[in-house]
Design a protein around this motif. Structure first.
Motif, mmCIF file in Angstrom:
data_model
loop_
_atom_site.group_PDB
_atom_site.id
_atom_site.type_symbol
_atom_site.label_atom_id
_atom_site.label_comp_id
_atom_site.label_asym_id
_atom_site.label_seq_id
_atom_site.Cartn_x
_atom_site.Cartn_y
_atom_site.Cartn_z
ATOM 1 N N ASP A 3 41.162 28.369 35.388
ATOM 2 C CA ASP A 3 41.314 27.935 36.777
ATOM 3 C C ASP A 3 41.983 29.010 37.622
ATOM 4 O O ASP A 3 41.674 29.154 38.804
ATOM 5 N N GLU A 4 42.891 29.774 37.008
ATOM 6 C CA GLU A 4 43.583 30.837 37.746
ATOM 7 C C GLU A 4 42.591 31.921 38.187
ATOM 8 O O GLU A 4 42.666 32.432 39.299
ATOM 9 N N LYS A 5 41.666 32.259 37.297
ATOM 10 C CA LYS A 5 40.671 33.280 37.649
ATOM 11 C C LYS A 5 39.726 32.783 38.736
ATOM 12 O O LYS A 5 39.375 33.531 39.646
ATOM 13 N N LEU A 6 39.329 31.508 38.646
ATOM 14 C CA LEU A 6 38.476 30.941 39.694
ATOM 15 C C LEU A 6 39.201 30.925 41.040
ATOM 16 O O LEU A 6 38.605 31.236 42.078
ATOM 17 N N ALA A 7 40.477 30.574 41.009
ATOM 18 C CA ALA A 7 41.269 30.569 42.238
ATOM 19 C C ALA A 7 41.360 31.982 42.817
ATOM 20 O O ALA A 7 41.279 32.170 44.038
ATOM 21 N N ARG A 8 41.508 32.977 41.944
ATOM 22 C CA ARG A 8 41.594 34.369 42.406
ATOM 23 C C ARG A 8 40.270 34.819 43.010
ATOM 24 O O ARG A 8 40.252 35.524 44.029
ATOM 25 N N ILE A 9 39.147 34.430 42.409
ATOM 26 C CA ILE A 9 37.830 34.750 42.980
ATOM 27 C C ILE A 9 37.725 34.183 44.382
ATOM 28 O O ILE A 9 37.312 34.873 45.326
ATOM 29 N N GLU A 35 32.506 38.480 35.090
ATOM 30 C CA GLU A 35 33.023 37.602 34.044
ATOM 31 C C GLU A 35 32.565 36.163 34.281
ATOM 32 O O GLU A 35 32.183 35.455 33.345
ATOM 33 N N TYR A 36 32.575 35.720 35.550
ATOM 34 C CA TYR A 36 32.144 34.371 35.895
ATOM 35 C C TYR A 36 30.660 34.177 35.575
ATOM 36 O O TYR A 36 30.274 33.174 34.966
#
Length: 70
Positions: A3-9, A35-36
């Motif tokens: 979720d942190e990576k999605l939020a950063r995107i 990565e996504y």
């Protein structure tokens, strides 16, 4: 993908709409997007591999990649 990576995107996408991203942010955004996409494709492939098609005669077969026949 966490979720942190999605939020950063999403954060980088919002920032890109409002202002110019610096070089490090553009590289991070590109890396996170790749990565996504890889995670998305992997999940889709696992779902398709678990599917079974039943034809009119009741025969069951796994979903094959396009162009491959059983």
């Amino acid at each position: 993908m966490t979720d942190e990576k999605l939020a950063r995107i999403n954060e980088l996408a919002r920032k890109a709409r409002e202002a110019e991203l610096d070089e490090a942010e553009r590289e991070e955004q590109q890396r996170l997007r790749q990565e996504y996409v890889a995670a998305f494709r992997g999940n889709l492939e696992r779902q398709l591999n678990s599917m079974v098609i039943v034809d009119e005669a009741g025969n069951r077969r796994n979903v094959q990649k396009r162009g491959k026949q059983q």
